[in-house]
Write a protein that holds these residues in place. Sequence first.
Motif, mmCIF file in Angstrom:
data_model
loop_
_atom_site.group_PDB
_atom_site.id
_atom_site.type_symbol
_atom_site.label_atom_id
_atom_site.label_comp_id
_atom_site.label_asym_id
_atom_site.label_seq_id
_atom_site.Cartn_x
_atom_site.Cartn_y
_atom_site.Cartn_z
ATOM 1 N N ASN A 178 50.237 64.502 33.907
ATOM 2 C CA ASN A 178 49.069 65.290 34.307
ATOM 3 C C ASN A 178 48.353 64.688 35.506
ATOM 4 O OD1 ASN A 178 49.227 67.263 32.029
ATOM 5 N ND2 ASN A 178 48.884 65.382 30.865
ATOM 6 N N ASP A 179 49.094 63.944 36.331
ATOM 7 C CA ASP A 179 48.581 63.471 37.613
ATOM 8 C C ASP A 179 47.432 62.475 37.458
ATOM 9 O OD1 ASP A 179 48.970 63.477 40.342
ATOM 10 O OD2 ASP A 179 47.575 65.110 40.721
ATOM 11 N N THR A 180 47.477 61.630 36.432
ATOM 12 C CA THR A 180 46.422 60.646 36.225
ATOM 13 C C THR A 180 46.639 59.408 37.094
ATOM 14 O OG1 THR A 180 47.603 59.667 34.361
ATOM 15 C CG2 THR A 180 45.995 61.394 33.867
ATOM 16 N N ASP A 181 45.578 58.652 37.259
ATOM 17 C CA ASP A 181 45.618 57.381 37.979
ATOM 18 C C ASP A 181 44.429 56.574 37.468
ATOM 19 O OD1 ASP A 181 46.216 55.365 39.831
ATOM 20 O OD2 ASP A 181 46.667 56.803 41.416
ATOM 21 N N THR A 182 44.502 55.263 37.577
ATOM 22 C CA THR A 182 43.456 54.405 37.026
ATOM 23 C C THR A 182 42.620 53.798 38.150
ATOM 24 O OG1 THR A 182 44.854 53.836 35.141
ATOM 25 C CG2 THR A 182 42.957 52.428 35.542
ATOM 26 N N PRO A 183 41.319 54.100 38.198
ATOM 27 C CA PRO A 183 40.465 53.507 39.223
ATOM 28 C C PRO A 183 40.270 52.014 39.010
ATOM 29 C CG PRO A 183 39.434 55.435 38.201
ATOM 30 C CD PRO A 183 40.589 55.049 37.338
ATOM 31 N N ARG A 184 40.083 51.306 40.108
ATOM 32 C CA ARG A 184 39.738 49.897 40.055
ATOM 33 C C ARG A 184 39.014 49.577 41.372
ATOM 34 N NH1 ARG A 184 45.664 47.138 41.406
ATOM 35 N NH2 ARG A 184 45.812 47.956 43.534
ATOM 36 N N VAL A 185 38.261 48.520 41.386
ATOM 37 C CA VAL A 185 37.622 48.091 42.623
ATOM 38 C C VAL A 185 38.536 47.091 43.305
ATOM 39 C CG1 VAL A 185 35.642 46.934 43.652
ATOM 40 C CG2 VAL A 185 35.307 48.496 41.745
ATOM 41 N N SER A 186 38.957 47.394 44.509
ATOM 42 C CA SER A 186 39.796 46.473 45.267
ATOM 43 C C SER A 186 38.936 45.691 46.254
ATOM 44 C CB SER A 186 40.884 47.240 46.031
ATOM 45 O OG SER A 186 41.791 47.825 45.129
ATOM 46 N N ASN A 187 39.292 44.445 46.458
ATOM 47 C CA ASN A 187 38.616 43.586 47.420
ATOM 48 C C ASN A 187 39.649 42.894 48.303
ATOM 49 O OD1 ASN A 187 35.839 43.947 46.522
ATOM 50 N ND2 ASN A 187 36.422 42.813 44.691
ATOM 51 N N PHE A 188 39.190 42.289 49.356
ATOM 52 C CA PHE A 188 40.095 41.542 50.222
ATOM 53 C C PHE A 188 40.421 40.193 49.587
ATOM 54 C CE2 PHE A 188 38.083 44.447 53.283
ATOM 55 C CZ PHE A 188 39.218 44.997 53.853
ATOM 56 N N ASP A 189 41.694 39.829 49.652
ATOM 57 C CA ASP A 189 42.183 38.609 49.031
ATOM 58 C C ASP A 189 41.956 37.429 49.977
ATOM 59 O OD1 ASP A 189 43.621 36.542 47.848
ATOM 60 O OD2 ASP A 189 45.295 37.840 47.268
ATOM 61 N N PRO A 190 41.232 36.386 49.529
ATOM 62 C CA PRO A 190 40.999 35.220 50.397
ATOM 63 C C PRO A 190 42.272 34.573 50.924
ATOM 64 C CG PRO A 190 39.580 35.137 48.464
ATOM 65 C CD PRO A 190 40.550 36.264 48.239
ATOM 66 N N LYS A 191 43.395 34.772 50.235
ATOM 67 C CA LYS A 191 44.651 34.194 50.704
ATOM 68 C C LYS A 191 45.050 34.752 52.072
ATOM 69 C CE LYS A 191 46.956 35.368 47.036
ATOM 70 N NZ LYS A 191 48.062 35.542 46.047
ATOM 71 N N ASN A 192 44.517 35.919 52.415
ATOM 72 C CA ASN A 192 44.852 36.535 53.698
ATOM 73 C C ASN A 192 43.908 36.124 54.826
ATOM 74 O OD1 ASN A 192 47.035 38.138 52.648
ATOM 75 N ND2 ASN A 192 45.512 39.510 51.761
ATOM 76 N N PHE A 193 42.796 35.479 54.486
ATOM 77 C CA PHE A 193 41.792 35.186 55.497
ATOM 78 C C PHE A 193 42.334 34.226 56.559
ATOM 79 C CE2 PHE A 193 38.026 35.753 52.308
ATOM 80 C CZ PHE A 193 38.335 37.097 52.206
ATOM 81 N N ALA A 194 41.908 34.434 57.796
ATOM 82 C CA ALA A 194 42.183 33.474 58.863
ATOM 83 C C ALA A 194 41.187 32.322 58.736
ATOM 84 C CB ALA A 194 42.036 34.159 60.216
#
Length: 261
Positions: A59-75
Motif C-alpha cells: 500500500n505504498d507505505t514508507d517510514t519517516p525518520r529525521v536524517s542529519n549529516f554524518d560527521p564522518k563526512n565533514f571536512a
Amino acid sequence: MRKIRLPVLLWLAVFVVMTAPGWGQAVPTRQSIPRTADGKPDFTGLWAGPGFTHRVGPNDTDTPRVSNFDPKNFAPFKPGGEALFMQKETGEVLHDDPTAKCLPDGFPREALAPYATQILQSPGVVIFLYEYMHFFRVVPTDGRPHPKDVEPTFMGDSVAHWEGDTLVIDTIGLREWTLDATTRPAIRYHSDALHVIERIQYTDPMTASYQITIDDPKIFTRAWSQDFGMKLHPTWKRYEQVCEENNRCEDGKCTASDAQK
C-alpha cells in the motif's frame, strides 16, 4: 498509509496525518524512466526524500525518520570554524531551535525533513513543493547564473543545469542558520557563505540518488558531500501542514500527542 514510527522530535511542531490507498489495492510502478519534451529525465511526482527509510511496504507505505549529516563526512575545520559550526545551547529557543517557534528550518535542513516532497518539472524549470511548512523552490534549469545581488533568505537562490541525466542544483544566498536537526552535543550552524550543490539522478524508474555537497568557506577547509536517496510514491498526495495550528513544542516545551499518550 505512510508508515508512522516517528520519535518525539523537538523540532517538529506537528505530525501530519498521512493517508494512502485502500488495503489490497495494487501500487502502480513504472518500468522505465519518464522524460520531458526536451528529453531530460522527468522527476515529476511525490517523493520520500532523505527523511524516510525507503523500506517501501504494501500500500505504498514508507517510514519517516529525521536524517542529519554524518560527521564522518565533514571536512577539517578552519581555525575558529568549529566554534562557528558547533554552537552550544543557550536556553534561548530562537537560537537553540527556531522551529520550536514555527520559524523556518531553512535549506538544506528542509530537504532532510520526514515529510513528502512534490516535484513538478517542465522544460527549463523544476519546482520543489515541500510538505513541511509549505516551503517551495522554483529552480530554473537553463544554466543561467545567480543574480549579482542575492539577498540572504532561508531557502536561498537556486539555479540548475543538466550534466547528462543528472540534475545539478546550485544554491547560494542562505542566511546563517541551523544546518540540520542535530542538537547533541551541539547545534550545527552554517554561515552566510554556505554554498550547496545537489545532484539528483534516477537509479531505477522509482528511485533516485540524491547527493548534497556542503561548501562553507567560513567553517571548513574544503567542500564535503553526503549521499542520500529518494523514493517515488505514486499514491501519495501532499498535505497541508501548519506549524502554528497544533504546535505541541512551542518555545521548546513539548507535550505528547493523543497517539503518543
